[in-house]
Enzyme design. Structure first.
Site, PDB file in Angstrom:
ATOM      1  N   ALA A  44       0.826  -1.206   0.000  1.00  0.00           N
ATOM      2  CA  ALA A  44       0.000   0.000   0.000  1.00  0.00           C
ATOM      3  C   ALA A  44       0.857   1.252   0.000  1.00  0.00           C
ATOM      4  O   ALA A  44       2.043   1.221   0.347  1.00  0.00           O
ATOM      5  CB  ALA A  44      -0.919  -0.003   1.217  1.00  0.00           C
ATOM      6  N   ASP A 164       2.301  -7.433  15.096  1.00  0.00           N
ATOM      7  CA  ASP A 164       3.447  -6.736  14.500  1.00  0.00           C
ATOM      8  C   ASP A 164       3.655  -5.379  15.178  1.00  0.00           C
ATOM      9  O   ASP A 164       3.829  -4.359  14.515  1.00  0.00           O
ATOM     10  CB  ASP A 164       3.250  -6.562  12.996  1.00  0.00           C
ATOM     11  CG  ASP A 164       4.553  -6.174  12.279  1.00  0.00           C
ATOM     12  OD1 ASP A 164       5.637  -6.509  12.807  1.00  0.00           O
ATOM     13  OD2 ASP A 164       4.479  -5.548  11.212  1.00  0.00           O
TER      14      ASP A 164
END
Length: 443
Positions: A44, A164
């Site tokens: 992205a 994450d």
């Protein structure tokens, strides 16, 4: 010094013809004026944008539309074989509304692109606050660690795990408060151990390295511990020029606290960076630890950790008929459009039901109120024109359901039911609300 957060400064971009997501000054779908490129990742790009309706600056995260064959990491075949970041974030972000979690405001799509409209992290990265020595004072580290744990604890209560947590994903708003971002590797609770290799090497939990399955909640806690260590120490607890040696240190839980750590901080860090997930501290223990609670009143801690107002904020968003029409265009009408088929990408929104009915809104909402009162719940109706919403609350004040009716045409309305979390809400939907969606003659 901590590792670079990898932020990308605004950069010029040469757009492909017709690609409205890459050219500064272009207006996306008539509402968002795009500015400079803020950053990019494997799947992205993130742009600064201005909402022409409100004048507010926002961030727009743009992905290739997999249905167009744009490809995410390895192309269309990979998209079909494993969930892409866009699918994960689309499933996860609508579940979350918390002061320290990056808010998804809207999802837009064109034939080639899918765009997430997000709050802008105007304050930059958390690690920009490190001093000349590369660290924070213990008090400042505690302040931001509290906000991080508040966000993580909330996400876990919603069945969402980040997997994450690292500096790049810890941002600041314009008031200097923490915002946890980027759920592209996130997971939703399914009752099973997870086996996916996720996380950034220096922040990864030892049980992930074993490839034997892991509890994602404990993985998030480990990563939070590494972040805390870096904030207060100015360097990583597990670091080595050799990646293999670093993994060995992580697996063994081998690290040393610097001399300036207080005894209470040493104790907490060692409880978090316990290589055995079974004995590693959890979020409930963290929030009662003396170091975590130091100099905080009971009221202040309760305010930081409570979820009730966030749940209320999620369900009690102001609903207007034109707002609903815009939302349905983004999520539903567009999803059914032959030119922009997203139905297979997003699926049903978690915790939400939509039912089409052929009767006035007031009649449906009256049955909803009756169903709630039969269960002994507190029921309130708000809004104008008899369209609700109706809020149904359980004994502890938690929202069991929110029901709103929107007129589609003279003889057609859509009933939107946003269900609360947990078994009580699921049972109420099945036993009471779903039958209440039908007119009396059909029950």
């Amino acid at each position: 010094m901590p590792p670079s957060t990898g932020s990308v400064p605004p950069a010029a971009s040469t757009p492909a013809a017709g690609d409205e997501a890459t050219a500064a000054g272009r207006v996306l779908l008539g509402r968002y004026e795009l500015g400079g490129l803020l950053g990019r990742g494997a799947s992205a790009k993130v742009y600064l944008a201005r909402d022409l309706l409100t004048g507010r600056d926002v961030a727009i995260k743009s992905f290739p539309n997999p249905r167009h064959g744009g490809g995410l990491r390895g192309g269309e075949e990979d998209v079909l074989l494993r969930p892409a970041p866009i699918e994960r974030e689309a499933a996860i972000l609508p579940r979350l509304r918390h002061r320290h979690v990056m808010r998804l405001r809207e999802i837009l799509a064109t034939r080639k692109k899918v765009h997430f409209v997000l709050d802008l992290a105007a304050g930059g990265e958390l690690f920009s606050l490190l001093d000349a020595s590369g660290r924070m004072t213990e008090d400042l580290a505690r302040h931001y660690f509290r906000q991080l744990i508040s966000a993580v604890r909330y996400c876990h209560s919603r069945g969402v795990y980040h997997r994450d947590i690292k500096p790049e994903n810890l941002l600041l708003d314009d008031a200097g408060d923490l915002k946890v971002a980027d759920f592209g590797l996130g997971a939703v609770a399914d009752g099973a151990l997870h086996h996916t290799l996720c996380g950034t090497p220096a922040y990864v939990a030892p049980e992930i390295l074993s490839r034997k399955g892991y509890n994602p909640a404990k993985v998030d806690i480990w990563s939070c511990g590494v972040v805390l260590f870096v904030l207060a120490a100015g360097y990583l607890p597990f670091n080595d020029a050799s990646l293999v040696n670093m993994y060995r240190k992580i697996y063994a839980g081998k690290f040393r606290c610097p001399a300036w750590f207080s005894p209470e901080l040493r104790c907490l860090v060692r409880r978090i960076l316990d290589p055995n997930p079974a004995t590693r501290i959890d979020t409930e223990e963290i929030i009662t630890h003396p170091w975590f609670r130091q100099d905080a009143s009971h009221f202040a801690m309760a305010q930081l950790m409570q979820h009730g107002h966030d749940e209320e904020a999620k369900f009690k968003t102001e609903f207007k008929e034109d707002d609903m029409a815009r939302d349905m265009t983004a999520f539903d009408i567009l999803a059914c459009s032959p030119g922009s088929d997203l139905s297979g990408l997003f699926g049903a929104e978690p915790g939400k039901e939509r039912v089409f009915v052929g009767e006035p809104a007031a009649a449906v909402l009256s049955r909803v109120e009756e169903a709630g009162k039969k269960e002994g719940y507190m029921v309130t109706r708000e809004g104008k024109k008899g369209t609700g919403p109706v809020y149904v609350k359980g004994e502890n004040g938690g929202i069991v359901a929110k029901v709103c009716v929107f007129k589609i045409a003279d003889a057609v309305s859509v009933v939107e039911v946003v269900k609360g979390y947990g078994a009580e809400a699921a049972r109420f939907w099945k036993a009471r609300l779903e039958p209440a969606m039908k007119p009396p003659a059909a029950i």
